[in-house]
Motif scaffolding. Sequence first.
Motif, PDB file in Angstrom:
ATOM      1  N   THR A  70     -28.686  69.315 -41.867  1.00 28.21           N
ATOM      2  CA  THR A  70     -29.925  68.864 -41.253  1.00 28.21           C
ATOM      3  C   THR A  70     -30.695  67.938 -42.185  1.00 28.21           C
ATOM      4  O   THR A  70     -31.714  67.355 -41.785  1.00 28.21           O
ATOM      5  CB  THR A  70     -30.801  70.073 -40.874  1.00 28.21           C
ATOM      6  OG1 THR A  70     -30.919  70.948 -42.007  1.00 28.21           O
ATOM      7  CG2 THR A  70     -30.178  70.841 -39.729  1.00 28.21           C
ATOM      8  N   GLY A  71     -30.226  67.805 -43.418  1.00 26.81           N
ATOM      9  CA  GLY A  71     -30.828  66.893 -44.372  1.00 26.81           C
ATOM     10  C   GLY A  71     -29.879  66.652 -45.526  1.00 26.81           C
ATOM     11  O   GLY A  71     -28.995  67.467 -45.794  1.00 26.81           O
ATOM     12  N   GLY A  72     -30.038  65.517 -46.203  1.00 25.34           N
ATOM     13  CA  GLY A  72     -29.134  65.172 -47.296  1.00 25.34           C
ATOM     14  C   GLY A  72     -27.810  64.650 -46.768  1.00 25.34           C
ATOM     15  O   GLY A  72     -27.657  64.355 -45.572  1.00 25.34           O
ATOM     16  N   ARG A  73     -26.841  64.548 -47.656  1.00 26.93           N
ATOM     17  CA  ARG A  73     -25.547  64.026 -47.228  1.00 26.93           C
ATOM     18  C   ARG A  73     -24.429  64.553 -48.106  1.00 26.93           C
ATOM     19  O   ARG A  73     -24.642  65.015 -49.231  1.00 26.93           O
ATOM     20  CB  ARG A  73     -25.540  62.498 -47.251  1.00 26.93           C
ATOM     21  CG  ARG A  73     -25.636  61.884 -48.643  1.00 26.93           C
ATOM     22  CD  ARG A  73     -25.503  60.370 -48.579  1.00 26.93           C
ATOM     23  NE  ARG A  73     -25.471  59.773 -49.915  1.00 26.93           N
ATOM     24  CZ  ARG A  73     -25.204  58.498 -50.161  1.00 26.93           C
ATOM     25  NH1 ARG A  73     -24.960  57.674 -49.147  1.00 26.93           N
ATOM     26  NH2 ARG A  73     -25.175  58.037 -51.386  1.00 26.93           N
ATOM     27  N   VAL A  74     -23.221  64.464 -47.543  1.00 29.47           N
ATOM     28  CA  VAL A  74     -21.984  64.786 -48.249  1.00 29.47           C
ATOM     29  C   VAL A  74     -21.226  63.486 -48.445  1.00 29.47           C
ATOM     30  O   VAL A  74     -21.103  62.682 -47.502  1.00 29.47           O
ATOM     31  CB  VAL A  74     -21.124  65.783 -47.448  1.00 29.47           C
ATOM     32  CG1 VAL A  74     -19.786  66.034 -48.141  1.00 29.47           C
ATOM     33  CG2 VAL A  74     -21.879  67.088 -47.235  1.00 29.47           C
ATOM     34  N   THR A  75     -20.714  63.254 -49.652  1.00 28.86           N
ATOM     35  CA  THR A  75     -19.881  62.085 -49.889  1.00 28.86           C
ATOM     36  C   THR A  75     -18.541  62.532 -50.452  1.00 28.86           C
ATOM     37  O   THR A  75     -18.455  63.518 -51.180  1.00 28.86           O
ATOM     38  CB  THR A  75     -20.537  61.089 -50.864  1.00 28.86           C
ATOM     39  OG1 THR A  75     -20.729  61.723 -52.133  1.00 28.86           O
ATOM     40  CG2 THR A  75     -21.881  60.609 -50.336  1.00 28.86           C
ATOM     41  N   PHE A  76     -17.508  61.788 -50.092  1.00 28.46           N
ATOM     42  CA  PHE A  76     -16.163  62.059 -50.606  1.00 28.46           C
ATOM     43  C   PHE A  76     -15.576  60.748 -51.099  1.00 28.46           C
ATOM     44  O   PHE A  76     -15.538  59.759 -50.370  1.00 28.46           O
ATOM     45  CB  PHE A  76     -15.267  62.646 -49.511  1.00 28.46           C
ATOM     46  CG  PHE A  76     -13.911  63.067 -50.018  1.00 28.46           C
ATOM     47  CD1 PHE A  76     -13.761  64.252 -50.726  1.00 28.46           C
ATOM     48  CD2 PHE A  76     -12.787  62.278 -49.802  1.00 28.46           C
ATOM     49  CE1 PHE A  76     -12.523  64.650 -51.212  1.00 28.46           C
ATOM     50  CE2 PHE A  76     -11.549  62.656 -50.284  1.00 28.46           C
ATOM     51  CZ  PHE A  76     -11.417  63.853 -50.992  1.00 28.46           C
ATOM     52  N   ALA A  77     -15.141  60.759 -52.359  1.00 31.40           N
ATOM     53  CA  ALA A  77     -14.604  59.554 -52.998  1.00 31.40           C
ATOM     54  C   ALA A  77     -15.578  58.390 -52.858  1.00 31.40           C
ATOM     55  O   ALA A  77     -15.176  57.245 -52.621  1.00 31.40           O
ATOM     56  CB  ALA A  77     -13.236  59.199 -52.419  1.00 31.40           C
ATOM     57  N   GLY A  78     -16.871  58.694 -52.960  1.00 32.82           N
ATOM     58  CA  GLY A  78     -17.899  57.663 -52.932  1.00 32.82           C
ATOM     59  C   GLY A  78     -18.340  57.225 -51.559  1.00 32.82           C
ATOM     60  O   GLY A  78     -19.262  56.408 -51.439  1.00 32.82           O
ATOM     61  N   THR A  79     -17.728  57.751 -50.495  1.00 26.92           N
ATOM     62  CA  THR A  79     -18.059  57.341 -49.131  1.00 26.92           C
ATOM     63  C   THR A  79     -18.761  58.476 -48.390  1.00 26.92           C
ATOM     64  O   THR A  79     -18.255  59.599 -48.367  1.00 26.92           O
ATOM     65  CB  THR A  79     -16.783  56.954 -48.360  1.00 26.92           C
ATOM     66  OG1 THR A  79     -16.126  55.890 -49.056  1.00 26.92           O
ATOM     67  CG2 THR A  79     -17.118  56.500 -46.950  1.00 26.92           C
TER      68      THR A  79
END
Length: 333
Positions: A70-79
Motif C-alpha cells: 500500500t506504500g513504498g516499492r519493491v525493486t529487483f535487479a534495479g527495476t
Amino acid sequence: MTTTTDNGAPLLSAEGLHVTFPGRNGAPPARAVDGVDLDVRPGEIVALVGESGCGKTTLARSLLGLVRPTGGRVTFAGTPLAYGARALKAYRRRVQLVLQDPTGSLNPRHTVYDAVAEGLRIHGYDGDERAAVAGALSRAGLRPPERFFLRYPHELSGGQRQRVVIAGALVLEPELIVADEPVASLDASVRGEILALLLRLREELGLSALVVTHDLGLAWNIADRVAVMYLGRIVETGPVEEVLTSPRHPYTQALLSVLPEAPGEPVVLTGEPPDPSRVPGGCRFHVRCQVLAGGEAARAGVEEACRTVDLPVLPGTGGTAAACHWAATRTTV
C-alpha cells in the motif's frame, strides 16, 4: 555462518514498504508492514527474524509480489516490480518461494516428477524436461534422481519432501529464493541437512536467499545478515555475528536470552505484541520493554522519548543499526 563476498548493488530491495489490511468491525487498518527498508545482495543469505504475528510473512509475500504494497516499492535487479500478470510471471521465474510445510505444499496425487516439473510447464519450458527435473532433484540431494520420479509424497520422509519442494524451486534456475520457516516442521536430525543444502546451493549456484524464521539459532547457522522484526518494522539489523553476539535492541536481547546456550536468565516479555491496528506511540516495543520496566531507560534519560518519540525506519543494508532510544545512548560495538 558464512560470509558473502559480493558487496555490489542489491538484487532485491524493499524501500519504505507498507502493507495495511482493512480493520474489522470499524477498527483502524492493520499496519502489518509499517515502513521497511530491506536489501538482499547477490549471493547473500539474509535472515528475517521475529515472533509470530510480527509481519515477517506478510513482508516476504509482498517481496514475492503475492501481496501488493500500500506504500513504498519493491525493486529487483534495479527495476521496480510491476504487478501485471505477465510481469509477475516473469519475476516469479527469477524469485521462488519455499514453504515451511512440505506435506501441505505438495499435491498428494502428483508424483515427485510432476511436482518438480510443474513450474517448467507453467512457464512454457521448451528444453529437455526430464533432464531439468533430474538435475534439480540431484542438486537438492535426491540421488539418483530417477529413483524418486514415480514416488508420491506419502512415500517420502519429511526431509525428502522438503528436498522435493526445494527442487521444485531450483528447476527454474532462480536467482533468489524466499524460504518461509524452511525447517520448522522437520526433526532436529534433518534440520541441519536442509540448512547445509541451502548453504551449498549458495556456494555452487550463487543463489541468494531470504530466510524467514522465528529461530535466532537458525539465523546464526545460515545467514550473513539478520533483520529482527517487531510489529511491522525492522528494529535491529546488521551482520549476523555482530547482532547475535552484541545485540543492542532490548527485543533482540530478549529473543536471544531464551536460546539454550545463552548466558544468564531468560528475559520473559510481558503480554503479547500489540494489535497492528493500534501501534503504540513512541517506540513500538516500549509497552513490553524490559529496559524501560527495569528503570534503565529512565537512568539513561530517555524514558519519555521511549514512550512518545517515534523512531526512523532503519536502512536496508550496511552496518549494524537499532531502532532504540536507549541503545543510542550506549557505546556501539
